[in-house]
Design a protein around this motif. Sequence first.
Motif, PDB file in Angstrom:
ATOM      1  N   SER A   5       0.830  -1.201   0.000  1.00  0.00           N
ATOM      2  CA  SER A   5       0.000   0.000   0.000  1.00  0.00           C
ATOM      3  C   SER A   5       0.865   1.252   0.000  1.00  0.00           C
ATOM      4  CB  SER A   5      -0.944   0.001   1.203  1.00  0.00           C
ATOM      5  OG  SER A   5      -0.214   0.134   2.388  1.00  0.00           O
ATOM      6  N   ARG A   6       0.267   2.326  -0.456  1.00  0.00           N
ATOM      7  CA  ARG A   6       0.952   3.619  -0.477  1.00  0.00           C
ATOM      8  C   ARG A   6       0.404   4.470   0.666  1.00  0.00           C
ATOM      9  NH1 ARG A   6      -0.197   6.205  -5.970  1.00  0.00           N
ATOM     10  NH2 ARG A   6      -2.240   5.977  -5.075  1.00  0.00           N
ATOM     11  N   VAL A   7       1.170   5.469   1.067  1.00  0.00           N
ATOM     12  CA  VAL A   7       0.752   6.362   2.153  1.00  0.00           C
ATOM     13  C   VAL A   7      -0.612   6.954   1.831  1.00  0.00           C
ATOM     14  CG1 VAL A   7       1.272   8.552   3.298  1.00  0.00           C
ATOM     15  CG2 VAL A   7       3.081   6.899   2.929  1.00  0.00           C
ATOM     16  N   LEU A  25      -3.669  13.887   4.576  1.00  0.00           N
ATOM     17  CA  LEU A  25      -2.934  15.090   4.971  1.00  0.00           C
ATOM     18  C   LEU A  25      -3.812  15.925   5.898  1.00  0.00           C
ATOM     19  CD1 LEU A  25      -0.513  17.028   4.619  1.00  0.00           C
ATOM     20  CD2 LEU A  25      -1.731  17.979   2.649  1.00  0.00           C
ATOM     21  N   LEU A  26      -3.305  16.208   7.079  1.00  0.00           N
ATOM     22  CA  LEU A  26      -4.031  17.045   8.034  1.00  0.00           C
ATOM     23  C   LEU A  26      -3.567  18.485   7.940  1.00  0.00           C
ATOM     24  CD1 LEU A  26      -5.978  17.378  10.452  1.00  0.00           C
ATOM     25  CD2 LEU A  26      -4.058  16.766  11.933  1.00  0.00           C
ATOM     26  N   ILE A  27      -2.253  18.707   7.984  1.00  0.00           N
ATOM     27  CA  ILE A  27      -1.691  20.056   7.907  1.00  0.00           C
ATOM     28  C   ILE A  27      -0.531  20.022   6.910  1.00  0.00           C
ATOM     29  CG2 ILE A  27      -0.655  21.974   9.155  1.00  0.00           C
ATOM     30  CD1 ILE A  27      -1.633  20.746  11.741  1.00  0.00           C
ATOM     31  N   GLU A  28      -0.534  20.940   5.972  1.00  0.00           N
ATOM     32  CA  GLU A  28       0.537  20.998   4.986  1.00  0.00           C
ATOM     33  C   GLU A  28       1.653  21.917   5.466  1.00  0.00           C
ATOM     34  OE1 GLU A  28       1.173  21.822   0.228  1.00  0.00           O
ATOM     35  OE2 GLU A  28      -0.803  22.027   1.118  1.00  0.00           O
ATOM     36  N   GLY A  51      -5.643  10.432  21.688  1.00  0.00           N
ATOM     37  CA  GLY A  51      -5.531   9.061  21.186  1.00  0.00           C
ATOM     38  C   GLY A  51      -5.497   8.956  19.673  1.00  0.00           C
ATOM     39  N   ILE A  52      -5.128  10.047  18.994  1.00  0.00           N
ATOM     40  CA  ILE A  52      -5.057  10.049  17.533  1.00  0.00           C
ATOM     41  C   ILE A  52      -3.583  10.073  17.123  1.00  0.00           C
ATOM     42  CG2 ILE A  52      -5.662  11.289  15.423  1.00  0.00           C
ATOM     43  CD1 ILE A  52      -7.975  12.576  17.023  1.00  0.00           C
ATOM     44  N   PRO A  53      -3.077   8.963  16.610  1.00  0.00           N
ATOM     45  CA  PRO A  53      -1.678   8.965  16.179  1.00  0.00           C
ATOM     46  C   PRO A  53      -1.514   9.763  14.886  1.00  0.00           C
ATOM     47  CG  PRO A  53      -2.690   6.835  15.735  1.00  0.00           C
ATOM     48  CD  PRO A  53      -3.715   7.668  16.455  1.00  0.00           C
ATOM     49  N   CYS A  54      -0.348  10.370  14.739  1.00  0.00           N
ATOM     50  CA  CYS A  54      -0.033  11.081  13.510  1.00  0.00           C
ATOM     51  C   CYS A  54       1.446  10.892  13.219  1.00  0.00           C
ATOM     52  CB  CYS A  54      -0.390  12.556  13.611  1.00  0.00           C
ATOM     53  SG  CYS A  54       0.688  13.532  14.670  1.00  0.00           S
ATOM     54  N   PHE A  55       1.844  11.263  12.026  1.00  0.00           N
ATOM     55  CA  PHE A  55       3.257  11.215  11.693  1.00  0.00           C
ATOM     56  C   PHE A  55       3.599  12.372  10.776  1.00  0.00           C
ATOM     57  CE2 PHE A  55       1.330   8.721   8.327  1.00  0.00           C
ATOM     58  CZ  PHE A  55       2.042   9.075   7.195  1.00  0.00           C
ATOM     59  N   ALA A  61      14.112  22.847   8.895  1.00  0.00           N
ATOM     60  CA  ALA A  61      14.535  22.789   7.500  1.00  0.00           C
ATOM     61  C   ALA A  61      13.587  21.949   6.660  1.00  0.00           C
ATOM     62  CB  ALA A  61      15.948  22.229   7.408  1.00  0.00           C
ATOM     63  N   ALA A  62      13.054  20.875   7.234  1.00  0.00           N
ATOM     64  CA  ALA A  62      12.243  19.945   6.463  1.00  0.00           C
ATOM     65  C   ALA A  62      10.792  20.411   6.305  1.00  0.00           C
ATOM     66  CB  ALA A  62      12.274  18.570   7.121  1.00  0.00           C
ATOM     67  N   ARG A  63      10.255  21.151   7.260  1.00  0.00           N
ATOM     68  CA  ARG A  63       8.862  21.599   7.238  1.00  0.00           C
ATOM     69  C   ARG A  63       7.918  20.464   6.831  1.00  0.00           C
ATOM     70  NH1 ARG A  63       8.392  27.265   8.615  1.00  0.00           N
ATOM     71  NH2 ARG A  63       6.290  26.941   7.897  1.00  0.00           N
ATOM     72  N   PRO A  64       7.867  19.398   7.630  1.00  0.00           N
ATOM     73  CA  PRO A  64       7.100  18.220   7.227  1.00  0.00           C
ATOM     74  C   PRO A  64       5.596  18.448   7.302  1.00  0.00           C
ATOM     75  CG  PRO A  64       7.849  17.975   9.464  1.00  0.00           C
ATOM     76  CD  PRO A  64       8.474  19.247   8.945  1.00  0.00           C
ATOM     77  N   ASP A  65       4.882  17.715   6.457  1.00  0.00           N
ATOM     78  CA  ASP A  65       3.424  17.686   6.523  1.00  0.00           C
ATOM     79  C   ASP A  65       3.024  16.767   7.683  1.00  0.00           C
ATOM     80  OD1 ASP A  65       3.366  19.204   4.172  1.00  0.00           O
ATOM     81  OD2 ASP A  65       3.245  17.429   2.905  1.00  0.00           O
ATOM     82  N   VAL A  66       1.813  16.974   8.203  1.00  0.00           N
ATOM     83  CA  VAL A  66       1.294  16.136   9.284  1.00  0.00           C
ATOM     84  C   VAL A  66       0.165  15.273   8.715  1.00  0.00           C
ATOM     85  CG1 VAL A  66       0.219  16.110  11.566  1.00  0.00           C
ATOM     86  CG2 VAL A  66       1.870  17.904  10.992  1.00  0.00           C
ATOM     87  N   PHE A  67       0.310  13.960   8.879  1.00  0.00           N
ATOM     88  CA  PHE A  67      -0.669  13.005   8.374  1.00  0.00           C
ATOM     89  C   PHE A  67      -1.320  12.238   9.518  1.00  0.00           C
ATOM     90  CE2 PHE A  67       1.918  13.691   4.681  1.00  0.00           C
ATOM     91  CZ  PHE A  67       1.077  13.486   3.597  1.00  0.00           C
ATOM     92  N   VAL A  68      -2.585  11.864   9.310  1.00  0.00           N
ATOM     93  CA  VAL A  68      -3.315  10.977  10.221  1.00  0.00           C
ATOM     94  C   VAL A  68      -3.988   9.910   9.370  1.00  0.00           C
ATOM     95  CG1 VAL A  68      -3.739  12.742  11.983  1.00  0.00           C
ATOM     96  CG2 VAL A  68      -5.409  12.393  10.174  1.00  0.00           C
ATOM     97  N   SER A  69      -4.444   8.841  10.008  1.00  0.00           N
ATOM     98  CA  SER A  69      -5.173   7.830   9.249  1.00  0.00           C
ATOM     99  C   SER A  69      -6.471   8.450   8.741  1.00  0.00           C
ATOM    100  CB  SER A  69      -5.456   6.594  10.102  1.00  0.00           C
ATOM    101  OG  SER A  69      -6.413   6.895  11.084  1.00  0.00           O
TER     102      SER A  69
END
Length: 105
Positions: free
Chosen positions: A2-4, A10-13, A31-35, A54-62
């Motif tokens: 599967s792909r992401v 995407l929750l926050i860009e 209780g909501i995991p994110c990455f 430097a990376a300014r990552p996006d925040v993802f949730v299921s």
Amino acid sequence: MSRVEDDYALLIEAPHPVGARLAKNLLGGEGIPCFFHGQDRDFAELGFAAHLSAARPDVFVSKGDLERAREVLIEAWGGLQPEPLPEGADPEGLGEQGPEDGSAR
């Protein structure tokens, strides 16, 4: 395999690094995991704070947690991004003390 995009939304860009950590803490408290996912940088060379900055990552949730995650952030922040810090504010809230031992910076 599967792909992401198949399982996560995407929750926050590319939020400010402090906002990303705040979101992760708020969501974790509910209780909501994110990455975080974004442009790859060498974490070992930069260190944690510099890496996030430097990376300014996006925040993802299921995908199943997306609506609840949005509700949590909107309830806490009034939107999907925290209020910007005032000019010269200490984002870690440490004042003049060091992070662990209370030593001056």
